[in-house]
Design a protein around this motif. Structure first.
Motif, short mmCIF file in Angstrom:
data_model
loop_
_atom_site.label_atom_id
_atom_site.label_comp_id
_atom_site.label_asym_id
_atom_site.label_seq_id
_atom_site.Cartn_x
_atom_site.Cartn_y
_atom_site.Cartn_z
N GLN A 1 0.86 -1.18 0.00
CA GLN A 1 0.00 0.00 0.00
C GLN A 1 0.90 1.23 0.00
N MET A 2 0.73 2.06 -1.01
CA MET A 2 1.58 3.24 -1.16
C MET A 2 0.72 4.49 -1.06
N ASN A 3 0.97 5.29 -0.06
CA ASN A 3 0.24 6.54 0.15
C ASN A 3 1.20 7.72 0.03
N SER A 4 0.61 8.89 -0.12
CA SER A 4 1.40 10.13 -0.22
C SER A 4 2.53 9.99 -1.23
N LEU A 5 2.19 9.50 -2.39
CA LEU A 5 3.20 9.22 -3.41
C LEU A 5 3.88 10.49 -3.89
N LYS A 6 5.15 10.35 -4.20
CA LYS A 6 5.98 11.47 -4.67
C LYS A 6 6.53 11.13 -6.06
N PRO A 7 6.88 12.14 -6.83
CA PRO A 7 7.46 11.85 -8.15
C PRO A 7 8.68 10.94 -8.07
N GLU A 8 9.44 11.04 -7.01
CA GLU A 8 10.62 10.19 -6.87
C GLU A 8 10.29 8.73 -6.59
N ASP A 9 9.03 8.42 -6.38
CA ASP A 9 8.60 7.02 -6.24
C ASP A 9 8.39 6.36 -7.60
N THR A 10 8.48 7.13 -8.66
CA THR A 10 8.31 6.58 -10.00
C THR A 10 9.36 5.52 -10.28
N ALA A 11 8.91 4.33 -10.64
CA ALA A 11 9.81 3.20 -10.86
C ALA A 11 9.00 1.99 -11.30
N VAL A 12 9.71 0.96 -11.72
CA VAL A 12 9.09 -0.35 -11.88
C VAL A 12 9.25 -1.08 -10.56
N TYR A 13 8.16 -1.60 -10.06
CA TYR A 13 8.15 -2.28 -8.76
C TYR A 13 8.07 -3.80 -8.97
N TYR A 14 8.89 -4.50 -8.21
CA TYR A 14 8.98 -5.96 -8.27
C TYR A 14 8.85 -6.55 -6.88
N CYS A 15 8.38 -7.77 -6.80
CA CYS A 15 8.47 -8.49 -5.53
C CYS A 15 9.43 -9.66 -5.71
N ASN A 16 10.03 -10.05 -4.61
CA ASN A 16 10.92 -11.20 -4.59
C ASN A 16 11.22 -11.51 -3.13
N ARG A 17 11.98 -12.52 -2.91
CA ARG A 17 12.31 -12.85 -1.55
C ARG A 17 13.37 -11.90 -1.03
N ASP A 18 13.51 -11.85 0.26
CA ASP A 18 14.57 -11.09 0.90
C ASP A 18 15.14 -11.94 2.03
N PRO A 19 16.45 -12.14 2.03
CA PRO A 19 17.41 -11.58 1.09
C PRO A 19 17.44 -12.33 -0.24
#
Length: 116
Positions: A81-99
């Protein structure tokens, strides 16, 4: 075959909200902490949020207080959930395991564009 299918991205104005989803293969999901990563144009991929199997969360300083990661163990899905989005949040978003562990499979990602 491993499945990582991200969705929910789009174009939003600064200050707006989006909810990303990632459908994950059951065995991979149930045995790994999961993370949301993003890659902006010309930049390296970075981890922005992570959640353990037990539900403990952690965030990059740049998104702390604005983004919330969660997981639905019944649906093998992780959310952002992404709120109060900023222009610098612009990107391609991926999920994966961590680490991450060396050469990882990546899904196609979902593009988030935040206009000013």
């Amino acid at each position: 075959q491993l499945q990582l299918v991200e969705s929910g991205g789009g174009l939003v104005q600064a200050g707006g909200s989006l909810r990303l989803s990632c459908a994950v293969s059951r065995s991979f999901f149930s045995t790994n902490a999961m993370g949301w990563y993003r890659q902006a144009p010309g930049k390296q991929r970075e981890l922005v949020a992570r959640i353990t199997i037990g539900g403990t969360t952690d965030y990059a300083d740049s998104v702390k207080g604005r983004f919330t990661i969660s997981r639905d163990n019944a649906k093998n899905t992780v959310y952002l959930q992404m709120n109060s989005l900023k222009p610098e949040d612009t990107a391609v978003y991926y999920c994966n395991r961590d680490p991450l562990r060396g050469m990882e499979y990546w899904g196609k990602g979902t593009l988030v564009t935040v206009s000013s």
